[in-house]
Design a protein around this motif. Structure first.
Motif: not given
Lengths: 337, 213
Positions: A96, A99, A134, A163, B175-181
């Motif tokens: 992160m 990124l 995030f 990711f 376990d992909f981290e969603p990009w909430q935006v």
């Protein structure tokens, strides 16, 4: 009539270069941030070091991708990376951080036209994207200061695969920065810890004293306009003291308000960036005042614990208008032409 | 009508069809119809339904108005256009409500709002009210197709990054981290901007190669 000393003096060429080139300004900023950086690594250990290094590398890589190779030499991408690293929570997954650094330079800087052109500070563009994308990680990735294992171990969350969500949950400490404690109705951290910086928080925002020192160095070297941080901090101090006086239960003491969160980092190092702040002296006062007021309003009257980032972004959005309102008149008003 | 006129009419129509899909893409180049583009493109299925509805309304209205173009008085043409468009929008709205109630709820007010979609009104004013039905229909197909391409790409990207799924099927690791935006309105703006940049760069390179060859 203005005194003679303040009149603009026009002299014929040749002129001597003052030596105030971009790399010099960036170098001064890095020197001013050095104490805070070292302190952050001492307090948060490997987590802080990794965050800063990854942020800088990502910014340099993006600069290399979007700008001619010669641009790397001016040090501005490195400064952006350093500031971004200092503004992020220490246990944030490193992908992160990378990124955020890439977007800070790629979107925040080069899409707006490169060095000197951005409307919003590139560091804040990168950070606000991470905050929006995030929110859970940005609200929880704190590390307790001065833990025993800090020199040898990275937090498990830092090493999450690109990711992917971190396999381990964030430290049980989540929500324990002084500001979130204040939001929850606590008094926050003891003042000495708060100003010295031995509290949880973003990598380089905790030590208000060292940031103040760095800011004074920048003012002494005439890198930044002193009016902006002074107006900003004075507004926060006055409003903070007034609110505390009205309702001490709800609002923290003035020194707690001034020493906590990203206020010092934002006031001295982000708000004063010449490409996002007004050009005139009167403008600088208005700009600092507006941001200071926004910080207090967001902190005290919104669901957010910390409002410096949004206040700075909103303040930058005002800059073009402030510049228009405070445009100097070619002749004093009412003067005969 | 002579043979040569028919040939040129068909060529003209085909040219319009291709232009809508690519060079004059309503979303990526003309930036028309931004309201539904940004509001209901958070998932691929929403984007697909919305763009399909818009494209069908455009096609049907273009054919009807092109057929009636000789008898519509120019002074009241806008009122006539809106009347015809509104008829087809109401039909589409009722159809979706009858066959896909959940989707109808998700799209909310944006289905009736197709009436005022400026992409549709501009195609009717520029093409359908002046061209024979075949050209108008091909133009509407191209523009509708271009609108679908743009909106579905946007919706797919936002769904994959924001939820890790595509058409509700999991495409990213568990376990992909969603990009909430990406699911929020702001994500629509970011993704659209990124798409326009990507489209521009790709198109420029493509044209350069064409010239070079």
């Amino acid at each position: 009539m203005m005194p003679a000393s303040r009149r603009l003096r026009l002299v014929a060429a040749p002129h001597l270069h003052g030596g105030r080139a971009v790399p010099r300004l960036m170098l001064h900023s890095v020197i001013a941030l050095l104490p805070v950086t070292v302190f952050a690594v001492v307090v948060f250990g490997l987590a802080a070091l990794a965050t800063i290094v990854v942020a800088i590398l990502a910014c340099l890589l993006a600069e290399r991708a979007f700008a001619p190779p010669s641009a790397l030499g001016d040090g501005s991408a490195m400064l952006t990376g350093l500031l971004l690293g200092l503004s992020l929570p220490p246990a944030l997954p490193l992908w992160m951080v990378a990124l955020g650094g890439f977007l800070a330079i790629g979107v925040g800087k080069h899409l707006f036209g490169g060095l000197g052109a951005p409307v919003f500070h590139p560091v804040l563009v990168g950070r606000v994207f991470l905050q929006a994308a995030f929110p859970a990680a940005m609200a929880q990735a704190w590390v307790a200061p001065l833990t025993g294992a800090r020199a040898t171990e990275l937090p498990a969350t830092s090493l999450a695969l690109p990711f992917m969500s971190p396999a381990a949950p964030y430290d049980g400490l989540s929500g324990a920065t002084p500001l979130t404690a204040v939001k929850a109705g606590d008094t926050g951290a003891p003042l000495a810890d708060l100003w010295l910086g031995t509290v949880a928080g973003s990598v380089g925002e905790t030590s208000a004293l060292l940031l103040l020192l760095g800011g004074i160095y920048l003012v002494a070297m005439r890198v930044i306009d002193w009016r902006i941080p002074v107006a900003l901090l004075a507004t926060v101090a006055v409003l903070g003291a007034a609110l505390h006086g009205l309702d001490a239960e709800r609002h923290p003491a003035m020194l707690t308000t001034l020493g906590s969160g990203g206020l010092m980092l934002g006031a001295w190092f982000l708000a004063s960036d010449p490409s996002v702040s007004p050009m005139t002296r009167r403008g600088a006062w208005i700009y600092g005042l507006a941001i200071g007021a926004l910080v207090v309003v967001i902190r005290q009257y919104s669901g957010q614990a910390e409002g410096v980032m949004y206040a700075l972004l909103l303040g930058s959005a005002l800059t073009p208008h402030i510049d228009r309102w405070t445009r100097p008149q070619p002749l004093p008003e009412g003067a005969e032409r | 009508m002579s043979d040569s006129a028919t040939v040129s009419e068909r060529e003209n129509g085909l040219q319009r069809f291709r232009a809508g899909l690519w060079r004059e893409n309503p979303i990526l180049i003309q930036a028309l119809g931004m309201c539904p583009t940004l509001a209901v493109s958070n998932t691929a299925i929403n984007a697909l339904t919305m763009s399909l509805a818009t494209a069908s309304v455009l096609l049907a209205s273009a054919i009807v108005i092109s057929t009636l173009r000789g008898i519509i008085p120019p002074q009241v043409r806008l009122a006539c256009f809106v009347l015809v468009i509104a008829t087809f929008v109401t039909l589409t709205d009722m159809l979706i409500e009858a066959f896909a109630l959940d989707l109808h709820r998700a799209l909310g007010a944006f289905l009736p709002l197709i009436v005022v979609n400026c992409m549709i009104l501009s195609r009717i004013e520029i093409m359908a009210s002046r061209q024979p039905a075949s050209v108008a229909a091909l133009d509407a197909l191209g523009m509708g197709g271009g609108f679908m391409i743009g909106l579905i790409t946007l919706g797919s990207l936002r769904e994959v990054l924001g939820r890790g799924t595509l058409l509700d099927a999991r495409v990213m690791p568990a376990d992909f981290e969603p990009w909430q935006v990406m699911q929020l309105p702001g994500g629509g703006f970011f993704t659209l901007a990124a798409l326009v940049i990507g489209f521009y760069l790709f198109d420029r390179r493509w044209r350069r190669q064409e010239v070079g060859a």
